[in-house]
Write an enzyme that holds these catalytic residues in place. Structure first.
Site, PDB file in Angstrom:
ATOM      1  N   LYS A  65       6.392  41.751  11.674  1.00 30.84           N
ATOM      2  CA  LYS A  65       6.893  42.400  10.457  1.00 30.84           C
ATOM      3  C   LYS A  65       5.810  42.716   9.420  1.00 30.84           C
ATOM      4  CE  LYS A  65      11.651  40.758  10.696  1.00 30.84           C
ATOM      5  NZ  LYS A  65      12.805  40.241   9.954  1.00 30.84           N
ATOM      6  N   ASP A 100      16.507  44.195   6.139  1.00 31.16           N
ATOM      7  CA  ASP A 100      17.020  42.827   6.000  1.00 31.16           C
ATOM      8  C   ASP A 100      17.564  42.652   4.571  1.00 31.16           C
ATOM      9  OD1 ASP A 100      16.310  42.025   8.579  1.00 31.16           O
ATOM     10  OD2 ASP A 100      14.299  41.448   7.957  1.00 31.16           O
TER      11      ASP A 100
END
Ligand code: ATR
Length: 267
Positions: A65, A100
């Protein structure tokens, strides 16, 4: 055929392929969602290769990420959190998003829970807690982050408006006045354990557990027993995927189909 996918390591148990492919089927799209487990040192060529192959979109999970940040132009949210979980290849360079955070916000919205001016307690200070904390800060909540390793909670809180931090021993003093409790640790995943003593829970709390395997964690069962509203971890998983789908396709995601597909595969 349109190709979407997920890069991470490991990705073998990911529920994203069935969730996204259920959406493609529902909307009659000729598309596939595939998983890739590249070696960490290959990440740069993975992104340029994906673009060269005409892959439309990639989700990104642990451990990549942060690694992909250099190869994408981040939207402001991904830029602030310093992590990308969704790449859109329709631009050059590709655009990096963090759905997210959107996933957390949409989870609370789905349950009609306002975050603005509410008092929340987040347990945890890892990657999941970071997304939750940024979402709460964006939504205007006041929140206290507690973590087993207190220093990690302190560094996360220092990045955000409206956040304070402490250790797990503070739960008895902060929970009585809290409106929202979020478990963003892995406690409850391996064993039937809760990060919070059941006697600290109360009926005025909304309890969200980011753990989704199992769906009904001990924390959520304890919360239901005192009459608290509960939200399981499949919602966040669902809505990060819904947000990615909508970025990539410009179509409204078939949320209930995706939700059903996920829940069929979780206990
Ligand atoms: P993720 O990306 O899923 O958030 P992570 O970054 O490894 O995973 O973070 C795991 C979180 O769960 C951390 O907050 C961790 O606490 P520490 O920072 O003290 O390690 C928390 N955690 C894991 N096991 C725990 C346990 N047995 N009791 C309390 N907290 C725990």
């Amino acid at each position: 055929m349109d190709v979407y996918g997920l890069i991470g390591n490991p990705v073998g148990h990911s529920l994203s392929p069935p969730m996204h492919e259920a959406a493609y089927e529902e909307l009659g799209m000729n598309a596939r969602y595939v998983t890739f487990e590249p070696e960490p040192e290959a990440i740069e060529s993975v992104i340029t290769g994906a673009q060269a192959l005409g892959i439309q979109g990639l989700n990104v999970t642990i451990p990549f990420k942060q690694d992909v940040l250099e190869q994408v132009t981040c939207d402001p949210t991904a830029e602030r959190i310093g992590a990308v979980n969704t790449i859109d290849f329709s631009t050059d360079p590709p655009t990096g998003y963090n759905t997210d955070i959107t996933g957390v916000i949409r989870t609370f919205k789905h349950h009609d829970i306002t975050l603005e001016d509410r008092t929340a307690v987040i347990i945890g200070a890892g990657g999941a807690a970071r997304a939750v904390a940024f979402a709460l800060a964006d939504a205007g909540a006041e929140f206290h982050i507690v973590n087993r390793t207190e220093s990690k909670a302190e560094s996360l809180a220092a990045e955000l408006e409206g956040a304070t931090a402490g250790g797990l021993s503070e739960l008895p003093s902060v929970l009585p006045d809290a409106d929202i409790l979020i478990n963003a640790t892995s406690v409850g995943m391996e064993e039937d354990q809760s990060p919070v003593s059941a006697e600290l829970l109360h009926a005025d709390l909304t309890v969200f557990d980011a753990v989704y395997r199992p769906l009904q964690t001990k924390l959520l069962r304890d919360a239901q027993a005192v009459g608290a509203e509960t939200i399981d971890g499949a919602w966040m998983l669902l809505y990060q995927g819904v947000a990615a789908f909508e970025i990539w396709t410009d179509k409204e995601a078939p949320v209930s189909t995706m939700n059903q597909e996920l829940r069929n595969r979780l206990e």
